[in-house]
Design an enzyme around this catalytic site. Structure first.
Site, PDB file in Angstrom:
ATOM      1  N   ASP A 175      -1.708   6.143  -6.448  1.00  0.00           N
ATOM      2  CA  ASP A 175      -2.041   4.869  -5.367  1.00  0.00           C
ATOM      3  C   ASP A 175      -1.902   3.540  -5.968  1.00  0.00           C
ATOM      4  O   ASP A 175      -2.474   3.322  -6.881  1.00  0.00           O
ATOM      5  CB  ASP A 175      -3.434   5.231  -4.836  1.00  0.00           C
ATOM      6  CG  ASP A 175      -3.912   4.490  -3.665  1.00  0.00           C
ATOM      7  OD1 ASP A 175      -2.852   3.839  -2.842  1.00  0.00           O
ATOM      8  OD2 ASP A 175      -5.115   4.168  -3.569  1.00  0.00           O
TER       9      ASP A 175
ATOM     10  N   ASP B 198       0.914  -1.213  -0.023  1.00  0.00           N
ATOM     11  CA  ASP B 198      -0.061  -0.031   0.037  1.00  0.00           C
ATOM     12  C   ASP B 198       0.727   1.322   0.154  1.00  0.00           C
ATOM     13  O   ASP B 198       1.413   1.655   0.799  1.00  0.00           O
ATOM     14  CB  ASP B 198      -1.011   0.083   1.242  1.00  0.00           C
ATOM     15  CG  ASP B 198      -2.101   1.326   1.014  1.00  0.00           C
ATOM     16  OD1 ASP B 198      -2.236   1.678   0.094  1.00  0.00           O
ATOM     17  OD2 ASP B 198      -2.180   1.524   2.192  1.00  0.00           O
TER      18      ASP B 198
END
Ligand SMILES: *[C@@H]1O[C@H](CO)[C@@H](O)[C@H](O)[C@H]1NC(C)=O
Ligand SMILES: *[C@@H]1O[C@H](CO)[C@@H](O)[C@H](O)[C@H]1NC(C)=O
Length: 446
Positions: A329, A122
């Site tokens: 992201d 992440d």
């Protein structure tokens, strides 16, 4: 400019040549530059596996990706607008990831003897954590056995005075023991709660890193999906990138529809692009967590075909109070665009395709056509670097339904550059220079 967090990790790479370096490292534990140079000079290559590759369960992959995108977007928005967030422990939300909305897993091993686990990769949060049998008060089902500190000889707890303990938004001294108890919550109400400890992590064959700070989480809420933990690669001091002190990392995501070829992840010097790569600066966050973990970019506009969309660039700007903006992201599948930009994009794509739209409710995306469609050229104008998206990064095809949908979603409050638009592109986070670099690539062949 981003200053990499000062690392202090002894790193050993178990080849004969490196063991010398490791000895040296043990002798000069406090010398920071050496551990950096070790990992910098050797580099590490890992695999990212798309979460859907391991978890299809008969669900339509486009639908699944759209659902995950919307969940993650909701969580991100809740995280940056605390008033709207699910009430959590006082000063609230540190990050926005919910395990079941992430996209990529990375295999690591923790402890001695090493216990393998697939962790969510992440770039939008910092903390590394796994569920811990310490014992576990409340653990969510996960695919591999729980890590138990008592069965590892390399486990250690961090004192609550440690800098990394103080780097957490919510931590306290556990009564009597003086160890660092933390509580880390995500925007959707899920959380990880436990003790901040240190462990040996194996990052692929031969690369072992000692003393990595991680959350030994014995009280959890939220789905683990097919992961057994999380590796944060955000900009804050607790992320793996910061703890390793690497000056750069890169990944190259294989095609969205290709669920068999793994995507390479390069840490340290193994991350490199050709001189033809383009670069755009990261934009520093004016506010603290969770924004300060995100890799913000400056987007100036979008071109569809030959038409520059009539969108005020302010739509993509990060305001001094930390609103709006765009960040890149790894966890979000479809790019989310601020509503005004999304509407302009959808209108121009529809005009270009010139086919009647078909119902798209079932797939969870806004604009779909009967496949095949003639997809227009799409260019994202980042500050100093135009990114031309390959056609397959513009629309996503659902072969069973015979439709092609615009692979973007609408957002209010921020924009997020998602992984579908990053496919077949080698993307490097150059933390030292403070730029994101990219070039088209055949990711399966790197
Ligand atoms: C998780 O992954 C395993 C294999 O990697 C697979 O068999 C299983 O169906 C996946 N899904 C869930 C929800 O566990
Ligand atoms: C990455 O995947 C490739 C191909 O599947 C495999 O040969 C290699 O061993 C994997 N590397 C790691 C570090 O797991």
């Amino acid at each position: 400019m981003i200053k990499p967090f000062v690392p202090s990790l002894p790193i050993s790479i178990s080849t004969p040549m490196a063991s010398e370096q490791y000895l040296l490292l043990c002798l000069v534990l406090s010398s920071l530059s050496l551990s950096v140079s070790t990992i910098q000079s050797r580099g590490i290559r890992l695999n990212l596996t798309h979460i859907v590759a391991r978890d299809l369960g008969g669900i339509d992959p486009v639908r699944l990706a759209a659902d995950r995108t919307h969940r993650r977007l909701d969580a991100l928005l809740a995280a940056v607008t605390p008033a709207a967030a699910t009430p959590t422990r006082s000063d609230g939300v540190e990050s926005a990831l919910h395990a079941s909305s992430a996209s990529y897993l990375v295999d690591v091993a923790i402890g001695k003897p090493p216990l393998r686990l697939a962790a969510i990769f992440d770039t939008g949060s910092d903390l590394i954590w796994t569920q811990c049998d310490a014992p576990c008060r409340r653990c969510v089902p996960q695919p591999t056995p729980l890590y138990a500190p008592a069965r590892s000889t390399t486990y250690g707890e961090l004192p609550c005075g440690a800098a990394l303990c103080r780097a957490l938004s919510w931590s306290r001294c556990s009564p009597g023991l003086g160890s660092c108890a933390y509580y880390y919550s995500y925007g959707d109400g899920s959380f990880s709660d436990g003790v901040l400890a240190t462990e040996t992590f194996s990052l692929g064959p031969g690369a072992t890193v000692h003393g990595v700070a991680f959350g030994c989480s014995s009280n959890n809420r939220g789905a683990m999906d097919n992961s057994s933990g999380l590796v944060g690669m955000g900009r804050g001091p607790l992320s793996l990138a910061s703890q390793l002190g690497i000056t750069r990392f890169s990944y190259c995501l294989t095609s969205f529809n290709d669920k068999t070829t793994v995507s390479p992840l390069f840490l340290g010097s193994s991350a490199s692009l050709s001189p033809a790569a383009k670069s755009t600066p990261f934009v520093p966050s004016p506010t603290g967590p969770p924004r300060s973990s995100y890799h913000h970019l400056s987007l100036r506009g979008i071109t569809v075909g030959d038409i520059r969309l009539p969108v005020d660039p302010a739509v993509f700007e990060l305001t001094p109070s930390g609103h709006g903006g765009l960040f890149i992201d790894s966890g979000m599948t479809f790019t989310a665009l601020e509503e005004r930009a999304f509407v302009a994009l959808a209108r121009e794509v529809a005009a270009h395709v010139a086919l009647p739209p078909v119902s798209s409710k079932r797939l969870g995306l806004t604009l779909c056509f009967a496949a095949p469609v003639d997809v227009p050229r799409l260019v994202f104008h980042f500050d100093g670097a135009d990114m031309e998206l390959p056609r397959r990064s513009v629309v996503v095809e659902d072969r069973r339904a015979g439709v092609a949908c615009l692979g973007f979603v609408k957002a209010r409050g921020m924009s997020v550059f998602g992984s579908m638009q990053q496919q077949n592109m080698h993307i490097m986070y150059d933390l030292e220079r403070g730029v994101l670099s990219f070039e088209p690539a055949n990711c399966g062949e790197l």
